[in-house]
Design a protein around this motif. Structure first.
Motif, PDB file in Angstrom:
ATOM      1  N   ASP A  46     -23.365 -17.712 -43.200  1.00  0.00           N
ATOM      2  CA  ASP A  46     -24.727 -17.343 -43.564  1.00  0.00           C
ATOM      3  C   ASP A  46     -25.323 -16.416 -42.504  1.00  0.00           C
ATOM      4  O   ASP A  46     -26.087 -15.494 -42.824  1.00  0.00           O
ATOM      5  CB  ASP A  46     -25.601 -18.591 -43.712  1.00  0.00           C
ATOM      6  CG  ASP A  46     -25.308 -19.358 -44.995  1.00  0.00           C
ATOM      7  OD1 ASP A  46     -24.629 -18.790 -45.878  1.00  0.00           O
ATOM      8  OD2 ASP A  46     -25.735 -20.522 -45.107  1.00  0.00           O
ATOM      9  N   ARG A  47     -24.949 -16.647 -41.236  1.00  0.00           N
ATOM     10  CA  ARG A  47     -25.441 -15.784 -40.158  1.00  0.00           C
ATOM     11  C   ARG A  47     -24.820 -14.391 -40.234  1.00  0.00           C
ATOM     12  O   ARG A  47     -25.480 -13.397 -39.958  1.00  0.00           O
ATOM     13  CB  ARG A  47     -25.121 -16.403 -38.785  1.00  0.00           C
ATOM     14  CG  ARG A  47     -25.910 -17.645 -38.435  1.00  0.00           C
ATOM     15  CD  ARG A  47     -25.784 -17.962 -36.955  1.00  0.00           C
ATOM     16  NE  ARG A  47     -24.399 -18.120 -36.530  1.00  0.00           N
ATOM     17  CZ  ARG A  47     -23.741 -19.269 -36.506  1.00  0.00           C
ATOM     18  NH1 ARG A  47     -24.370 -20.375 -36.896  1.00  0.00           N
ATOM     19  NH2 ARG A  47     -22.496 -19.339 -36.101  1.00  0.00           N
ATOM     20  N   THR A  48     -23.543 -14.336 -40.575  1.00  0.00           N
ATOM     21  CA  THR A  48     -22.839 -13.051 -40.573  1.00  0.00           C
ATOM     22  C   THR A  48     -22.887 -12.324 -41.911  1.00  0.00           C
ATOM     23  O   THR A  48     -22.520 -11.159 -41.992  1.00  0.00           O
ATOM     24  CB  THR A  48     -21.360 -13.262 -40.190  1.00  0.00           C
ATOM     25  OG1 THR A  48     -20.741 -14.139 -41.153  1.00  0.00           O
ATOM     26  CG2 THR A  48     -21.248 -13.896 -38.804  1.00  0.00           C
ATOM     27  N   GLY A  49     -23.320 -13.029 -42.957  1.00  0.00           N
ATOM     28  CA  GLY A  49     -23.362 -12.408 -44.276  1.00  0.00           C
ATOM     29  C   GLY A  49     -22.008 -12.340 -44.958  1.00  0.00           C
ATOM     30  O   GLY A  49     -21.840 -11.590 -45.926  1.00  0.00           O
ATOM     31  N   GLU A  50     -21.026 -13.116 -44.477  1.00  0.00           N
ATOM     32  CA  GLU A  50     -19.689 -13.119 -45.076  1.00  0.00           C
ATOM     33  C   GLU A  50     -19.644 -14.085 -46.266  1.00  0.00           C
ATOM     34  O   GLU A  50     -20.540 -14.907 -46.462  1.00  0.00           O
ATOM     35  CB  GLU A  50     -18.654 -13.556 -44.031  1.00  0.00           C
ATOM     36  CG  GLU A  50     -18.517 -12.615 -42.852  1.00  0.00           C
ATOM     37  CD  GLU A  50     -17.616 -13.192 -41.784  1.00  0.00           C
ATOM     38  OE1 GLU A  50     -16.487 -12.707 -41.634  1.00  0.00           O
ATOM     39  OE2 GLU A  50     -18.052 -14.139 -41.104  1.00  0.00           O
ATOM     40  N   THR A  51     -18.569 -13.986 -47.007  1.00  0.00           N
ATOM     41  CA  THR A  51     -18.323 -14.940 -48.084  1.00  0.00           C
ATOM     42  C   THR A  51     -17.347 -16.013 -47.581  1.00  0.00           C
ATOM     43  O   THR A  51     -16.571 -15.778 -46.660  1.00  0.00           O
ATOM     44  CB  THR A  51     -17.723 -14.248 -49.309  1.00  0.00           C
ATOM     45  OG1 THR A  51     -16.506 -13.578 -48.922  1.00  0.00           O
ATOM     46  CG2 THR A  51     -18.707 -13.238 -49.883  1.00  0.00           C
TER      47      THR A  51
END
Length: 294
Positions: free
Chosen positions: A81-86
């Motif tokens: 969620d912090r990095t915007g990854e899936t």
């Protein structure tokens, strides 16, 4: 009461209410240093001991920090969620004696292995957990607790924990799930690749459970003698190590946090150590009265 138990990032030590609650939850025999380390891990991971996301357990006189599988999932979810990854599980399967992977396990006997493939962003992180390495047994050989009731589920949790820790090494280095550590209380054979005897009271020393787990990984990598074990471990720790008995706690935790990587590195080191030396090339000499004399 809820606010009094909240763990804050900037608190220096547990307050009286928190200490009382930890004691009520079974934390016993812990020194202030042990409790300080536990507080640090709670703050680092953001996991709440009062919600049963992270634990400190006294195992054979030493304090061990463990996390529930839900705690591992929570740390992983917060990280992406912090990095915007899936983040997703791409594959889950069990393997039986026939060597075939199955998405559904309906056999009466436990599976031999469980596999999880985790995808973080574009990276794929496959992990396989072997039943013989994780199943927890009593002294009489009978399975304990949930390993008796639902061994396939327990083994899958171990595989998932391995995959999550591989995908999030910085967030979860050194932390193991409850299911992974169940076997630490099981009776174990002596280290067959370790010629040394160690005093478990040594400050900072690896625990017996850690040493036994690493010995199993060394055997898996093809290390079959104390001398080879000493050579491999010395190479991996960058210091003179006579065997698993000389390992420090943090070194053992680092190795066990990524077991597949440890086995891979051990195999590479073993291959280098056992490779026959190439014959020394002899310097070329000119024959007397050589080309210049022609």
């Amino acid at each position: 009461m809820g606010n009094e138990l909240t763990v804050f990032k900037d608190q220096d030590f547990w307050n009286e209410k928190q200490l009382a609650a930890l004691q009520q939850m079974g934390v016993s025999g812990a020194s202030n240093a042990d409790l300080a380390v536990f507080l640090h891990e709670c703050q680092r991971t953001g996991l709440d001991p009062f919600l049963h996301q992270i634990y400190m357990i006294n195992r054979k006189g030493k304090q061990n920090i463990q996390v529930g599988i839900d705690g591992l999932r929570l740390v992983a979810r917060r990280a992406v969620d912090r990095t915007g990854e899936t983040l997703s599980i791409k594959e889950e399967a069990w393997c039986g004696k026939d060597g075939k992977w199955k998405e559904f396990w309906a056999e009466d006997e436990p599976p031999l292995a469980a596999k999880v493939v985790l995808q973080r962003g574009r990276g794929m992180f496959p992990a396989i957990a072997l039943y013989k390495e994780y199943a927890a047994c009593k002294a009489n050989g009978q399975l304990t607790g949930m390993w008796k009731k639902r061994p396939a589920g327990q083994l899958m949790k171990c595989a998932e924990a391995l995959a999550i820790r591989m995908a999030f090494p910085q967030d979860l280095s050194g932390l193991h799930s409850d299911e992974e550590m169940d076997q630490a209380d099981s009776p174990q054979d002596d280290d067959v690749v370790d010629a040394e005897v160690v005093d478990d009271s040594r400050e900072g020393a690896a625990t017996k459970a850690q040493r036994q787990a690493i010995s199993g990984l060394l055997r898996k990598a093809g290390v079959k003698s104390p001398d080879l074990a000493a050579s491999v471990l010395s190479s991996m720790t960058q210091r003179n190590v006579k065997g698993t008995a000389d390992l420090l706690y943090y070194e053992a935790e680092t190795f066990l946090s990524s077991r597949d990587l440890f086995v891979q590195r051990a195999r590479q080191t073993l291959a280098q150590d056992t490779q026959p030396a190439s014959p020394e090339s002899k310097p070329a000499t000119k024959k007397e009265g050589g080309d210049d004399a022609r």
